[in-house]
Design a protein around this motif. Structure first.
Motif, PDB file in Angstrom:
ATOM      1  N   ARG A  84       3.323  15.227   4.960  1.00 40.10           N
ATOM      2  CA  ARG A  84       4.340  14.514   4.243  1.00 40.10           C
ATOM      3  C   ARG A  84       3.808  13.692   3.050  1.00 40.10           C
ATOM      4  O   ARG A  84       4.453  13.010   2.401  1.00 40.10           O
ATOM      5  CB  ARG A  84       5.189  13.688   5.155  1.00 40.10           C
ATOM      6  CG  ARG A  84       5.711  14.612   6.334  1.00 40.10           C
ATOM      7  CD  ARG A  84       6.314  14.055   7.477  1.00 40.10           C
ATOM      8  NE  ARG A  84       7.173  13.356   7.542  1.00 40.10           N
ATOM      9  CZ  ARG A  84       7.681  12.205   8.255  1.00 40.10           C
ATOM     10  NH1 ARG A  84       6.685  12.039   9.402  1.00 40.10           N
ATOM     11  NH2 ARG A  84       8.623  11.470   8.371  1.00 40.10           N
ATOM     12  N   GLU A 133       6.236  12.371   0.536  1.00 40.49           N
ATOM     13  CA  GLU A 133       7.510  12.880   0.599  1.00 40.49           C
ATOM     14  C   GLU A 133       8.574  11.829   0.949  1.00 40.49           C
ATOM     15  O   GLU A 133       8.119  10.569   1.354  1.00 40.49           O
ATOM     16  CB  GLU A 133       7.627  13.671   1.736  1.00 40.49           C
ATOM     17  CG  GLU A 133       7.439  15.282   1.486  1.00 40.49           C
ATOM     18  CD  GLU A 133       7.549  16.220   2.660  1.00 40.49           C
ATOM     19  OE1 GLU A 133       8.279  15.797   3.522  1.00 40.49           O
ATOM     20  OE2 GLU A 133       6.929  17.214   2.630  1.00 40.49           O
ATOM     21  N   THR A 141       3.988  21.204   6.539  1.00 47.66           N
ATOM     22  CA  THR A 141       4.514  19.838   7.412  1.00 47.66           C
ATOM     23  C   THR A 141       3.773  18.657   6.715  1.00 47.66           C
ATOM     24  O   THR A 141       4.356  17.637   7.072  1.00 47.66           O
ATOM     25  CB  THR A 141       3.643  20.090   8.766  1.00 47.66           C
ATOM     26  OG1 THR A 141       2.493  20.360   8.576  1.00 47.66           O
ATOM     27  CG2 THR A 141       4.479  21.170   9.532  1.00 47.66           C
ATOM     28  N   THR A 143      10.716  11.122   3.224  1.00 43.59           N
ATOM     29  CA  THR A 143      10.644  10.627   4.448  1.00 43.59           C
ATOM     30  C   THR A 143       9.643   9.865   4.987  1.00 43.59           C
ATOM     31  O   THR A 143       9.697   8.573   5.634  1.00 43.59           O
ATOM     32  CB  THR A 143      10.685  11.823   5.625  1.00 43.59           C
ATOM     33  OG1 THR A 143       9.681  12.698   5.253  1.00 43.59           O
ATOM     34  CG2 THR A 143      11.852  12.511   5.623  1.00 43.59           C
ATOM     35  N   PHE A 144       8.515  10.090   4.045  1.00 45.91           N
ATOM     36  CA  PHE A 144       7.301   9.127   4.287  1.00 45.91           C
ATOM     37  C   PHE A 144       7.541   7.848   3.868  1.00 45.91           C
ATOM     38  O   PHE A 144       7.339   6.661   4.437  1.00 45.91           O
ATOM     39  CB  PHE A 144       5.945   9.975   3.961  1.00 45.91           C
ATOM     40  CG  PHE A 144       5.011   8.915   4.057  1.00 45.91           C
ATOM     41  CD1 PHE A 144       4.141   8.940   5.185  1.00 45.91           C
ATOM     42  CD2 PHE A 144       4.373   8.040   2.952  1.00 45.91           C
ATOM     43  CE1 PHE A 144       3.111   8.306   5.144  1.00 45.91           C
ATOM     44  CE2 PHE A 144       3.321   7.418   2.867  1.00 45.91           C
ATOM     45  CZ  PHE A 144       2.284   7.544   4.153  1.00 45.91           C
ATOM     46  N   SER A 188       9.302  15.345  -3.100  1.00 48.39           N
ATOM     47  CA  SER A 188       7.933  14.590  -2.968  1.00 48.39           C
ATOM     48  C   SER A 188       7.615  13.539  -4.337  1.00 48.39           C
ATOM     49  O   SER A 188       8.319  14.400  -5.588  1.00 48.39           O
ATOM     50  CB  SER A 188       6.702  15.527  -3.132  1.00 48.39           C
ATOM     51  OG  SER A 188       6.983  16.344  -1.863  1.00 48.39           O
ATOM     52  N   THR A 240      13.150  19.503   0.150  1.00 52.64           N
ATOM     53  CA  THR A 240      12.288  18.089   0.441  1.00 52.64           C
ATOM     54  C   THR A 240      12.202  17.331  -1.112  1.00 52.64           C
ATOM     55  O   THR A 240      11.970  18.392  -1.989  1.00 52.64           O
ATOM     56  CB  THR A 240      10.927  18.200   0.868  1.00 52.64           C
ATOM     57  OG1 THR A 240      10.503  19.490   0.354  1.00 52.64           O
ATOM     58  CG2 THR A 240      11.418  18.805   2.420  1.00 52.64           C
TER      59      THR A 240
END
Lengths: 98, 204
Positions: B84, A32, B82, A34-35, A74, A72
């Motif tokens: 990621r 993702e 959840t 954020t990762f 990915s 989100t």
């Protein structure tokens, strides 16, 4: 010290942050936004620009979805991206063997 | 670009790849929960067959295994929302253990109900499945301890095949604690101390 023809290196990958993104996505299946941001320690805006560049080149693909009503994104590396990354690393190695 | 820069670039690539591969995304919670449920079941079975006290056999397993599957399904849905990052090894681990769990449930309920597997055969057969799952997991994760676990389950299967009786429930429970719950706790600790901080989070 031998100078290397840097033009042989893929311009798309040849940037610290894009190289980090590619190396990261080579080793995981999917990650993702954020990762990737935490791993590369880039800012949102900066990372978006670099991801877009890799996406436009066809090196990575993006899947947008909603999780808990939050959008989100990915990312995963494409076959073309894998090949380009492999060539990039091989060229770096070649330089070191000189 | 000179050789020094190239060397730095390569070292950087290597570091990013190694750090990502080292990421232990698995938190071991399923292993702890399933380990606890099966150990409890085995102890209840020992009580039932050795001292002739305890709840009915089928009811015990329906409740315990049912609870395990409910927990796994709930976790699966939660993780979908959840997680990621997904890794190939993570997917492989999930597949190995899901397939093993389905096989064990079919054998444990279906084959015993049909009478195909009866009496003291059930524990050695289940032990074989556990060995298979651990041996495959060891290859995926490259962890020597899991190979030891795999072989131990297989050796125990042979022992239980020849040395039958209520004590096989205790053998199974001991193996479950040693080679299922303890690795689960190790995975959980690693996940809490290595993975979570690496993505800027702390345990709930």
């Amino acid at each position: 010290m031998t100078d290397f023809d840097y033009q042989q290196l893929d311009d798309i990958i040849h940037s610290r942050i894009r190289l980090a993104i590619m190396a990261l996505l080579v080793s995981v299946d999917e990650a993702e936004f954020t990762f990737i941001r935490e791993k590369t320690q880039a800012t949102d805006g900066n990372l978006s620009v670099h991801l877009k560049k890799l996406e436009d080149a066809g090196y990575i693909s993006v899947k947008k979805s909603f999780i808990n009503r939050k959008p989100t994104s990915s990312y995963r590396i494409t076959t073309k991206g894998h090949k380009a990354f492999e060539i990039y690393v091989k060229r770096l190695e070649k330089l070191l063997k000189k | 670009m000179d050789q020094q820069s190239a060397q730095q670039e390569l070292a950087f690539v290597k570091k990013v790849i190694e750090d990502s591969r080292k990421l232990l995304i698995y938190d071991g919670k399923d292993m702890i929960v399933w380990g606890g449920l099966v150990t409890l079941g085995m102890l209840l079975m020992f009580g039932k067959f050795h001292f002739e006290i305890g709840p009915p056999v089928y009811l015990t397993w329906i409740v315990l295994i049912g609870a395990g599957w409910l927990y796994s399904m709930w976790r699966g849905m939660k993780m979908k929302n959840t997680h990621r990052v997904t890794t190939f090894s993570g997917k492989m681990m999930g597949t190995i253990w899901l397939a093993t769990g389905i096989c064990m449930t079919i054998v444990g309920f279906g084959f015993t109900a049909s009478g195909l597997i009866a009496g003291w055969a059930i524990n050695p057969v289940m032990s074989l499945f556990m060995g298979l799952a651990y041996f495959s997991s060891a290859t995926v994760l490259g962890m020597r301890y899991l190979y030891v676990a795999g072989f131990s389950w297989w050796v125990a299967a042979l022992v239980m095949a020849f040395w039958t009786g209520p004590h096989t429930f205790l053998i199974f429970a001991a193996l479950m604690i040693t080679f299922h719950m303890i690795p689960g706790i190790i995975f959980y600790r690693k996940w809490k101390t290595e993975y979570l901080p690496s993505i800027g989070l702390t345990a709930e």
